[in-house]
Enzyme design. Structure first.
Site, mmCIF file in Angstrom:
data_model
loop_
_atom_site.group_PDB
_atom_site.id
_atom_site.type_symbol
_atom_site.label_atom_id
_atom_site.label_comp_id
_atom_site.label_asym_id
_atom_site.label_seq_id
_atom_site.Cartn_x
_atom_site.Cartn_y
_atom_site.Cartn_z
ATOM 1 N N ARG A 94 0.774 15.822 -4.603
ATOM 2 C CA ARG A 94 1.333 17.160 -4.830
ATOM 3 C C ARG A 94 1.169 18.006 -3.570
ATOM 4 O O ARG A 94 2.112 18.313 -2.886
ATOM 5 C CB ARG A 94 0.611 17.817 -6.028
ATOM 6 N N ASP A 95 -0.055 18.360 -3.246
ATOM 7 C CA ASP A 95 -0.333 19.266 -2.133
ATOM 8 C C ASP A 95 0.118 18.656 -0.808
ATOM 9 O O ASP A 95 0.654 19.345 0.061
ATOM 10 C CB ASP A 95 -1.846 19.557 -2.103
ATOM 11 N N HIS B 42 -11.661 23.267 -3.533
ATOM 12 C CA HIS B 42 -10.435 22.754 -2.906
ATOM 13 C C HIS B 42 -10.468 23.269 -1.467
ATOM 14 O O HIS B 42 -10.104 24.412 -1.195
ATOM 15 C CB HIS B 42 -9.206 23.289 -3.654
ATOM 16 N N CYS C 56 -2.110 23.177 5.747
ATOM 17 C CA CYS C 56 -1.705 24.440 6.356
ATOM 18 C C CYS C 56 -0.665 24.279 7.456
ATOM 19 O O CYS C 56 -0.975 23.752 8.520
ATOM 20 C CB CYS C 56 -2.942 25.131 6.914
ATOM 21 N N ASN D 108 -5.674 19.406 4.190
ATOM 22 C CA ASN D 108 -6.725 19.165 3.203
ATOM 23 C C ASN D 108 -7.827 18.275 3.765
ATOM 24 O O ASN D 108 -7.620 17.523 4.710
ATOM 25 C CB ASN D 108 -6.123 18.463 1.985
ATOM 26 N N HIS E 119 -10.089 22.956 2.902
ATOM 27 C CA HIS E 119 -9.213 22.439 3.952
ATOM 28 C C HIS E 119 -9.986 22.238 5.252
ATOM 29 O O HIS E 119 -11.012 22.856 5.469
ATOM 30 C CB HIS E 119 -8.047 23.404 4.162
#
Length: 314
Positions: free
Chosen positions: A16-17, A210, A243, A252, A212
């Site tokens: 997903r991310d 979560h 990002c 991530n 990064h």
């Protein structure tokens, strides 16, 4: 949460991310192969899609099909991200086990990300929870607080705002609320402070970290969160996604590196590193033009390395 045989739950968010923040669109069949490989490695919670309009995120147009495939894997918690009630309804129809709703602590980010104020997002959480209670009471709802450690749009985010948001979404009926370092601003001292406050505010409803790796502190921040009692971590295979404002930095935290850190420390993840490294192949095959990060897969595990989960693989 995680099973009795593991000490921490690693929740893979790459499908997903990772996939939604890159240009390449991975074909559905390839996504399914990748999810199968992650599952074989021992991952038992995977965020497989986000339910958003396909015209906004063509990478996620096949969300329903991917959820339906992932649901065939026994013992896997299938998660999806939903920004609003409409997305939640579609995700529940598709059969997800857990919904995650992004709620921003930063007023500026909230408007940019979901085109709603923070108060409107709390209301949206309430609507989703009401719908869940009525039609699918077994489904878990997690409202993660985005930009909890700082924001590229407004800069500093007051810690009081973060805790207030977490309290609001729990009051609105969310089962848990974790903290997201959306832009990679956090440092270990800040992580400890905020997770301590989160736990004091919402007790056992405090959820996942979560984090990064945008500024290289991803693993240090995960360890700080673990030392503060966090036992659930989101990460992405190959550090995919994250990002777009930090070119050259993986977004991530890299799943492979995170699993290695915990296993090397004697903390069980239930994940087999050799099979995890294997799962990079279907990922790379599905997005051949993307950079895949990870220090441990490149260096290999140390000579004589014995993972904490050794012997617990079925």
């Amino acid at each position: 949460m995680h099973s009795a045989s593991t000490d921490v739950l690693i929740s893979e968010v790459g499908p997903r991310d990772g996939l939604q923040s890159i240009k390449s669109i991975m074909p559905t069949a390839q996504k399914n192969l990748w999810i199968d490989a992650l599952y074989r490695a021992g991952l038992r919670e995977i965020e497989v899609a986000s339910f958003v309009p396909a015209k906004l995120l063509p990478q996620m147009a096949d969300a329903t099909e991917v959820v339906q495939h992932a649901k065939t894997l026994p013992g896997l918690t299938v998660m999806a991200l939903v920004p609003n009630l409409r997305g939640a309804q579609t995700a529940i129809e598709a059969g997800v086990h857990k919904l995650t709703i992004p709620v921003s602590a930063s007023a500026a980010h909230s408007l940019a990300n979901v085109r709603k104020t923070r108060e409107e997002m709390v209301e949206e959480v309430r609507k989703i929870v009401d719908y869940r209670n009525q039609y699918a009471p077994h489904i878990k709802v997690e409202a993660g607080i985005a930009t909890a450690f700082g924001c590229t749009l407004q800069g500093l985010v007051a810690e009081d705002d973060v805790i207030w948001m977490a309290e609001q979404v729990i009051a609105a009926g969310a089962d848990e609320s974790g903290l997201s370092d959306t832009t990679g601003y956090a440092n270990p001292a800040q992580i400890k402070r905020l997770f301590k406050r989160l736990k004091a505010a919402i007790g056992n409803k405090a959820g996942a970290a979560h984090l990064h790796n945008t500024r290289g502190l991803g693993l240090a921040n995960c360890l700080a969160a673990f030392e503060e009692g966090v036992t659930s971590f989101d990460s992405s295979m190959g550090g995919l996604g994250g990002c777009p404002y930090a070119p050259g930095a993986s977004g991530n935290v890299v799943t492979e590196d995170l699993v290695f850190m915990f296993e090397a420390m004697g903390i069980k993840t239930g994940i087999n590193l050799d099979l995890l490294f294997e799962a990079r192949k279907p990922l790379q095959a599905g997005v051949p033009d993307e950079m895949i990060y990870g220090m441990v897969p490149e260096a290999g595990t140390p000579k004589g390395f014995v993972p904490a989960s050794q012997g617990s693989f079925s």
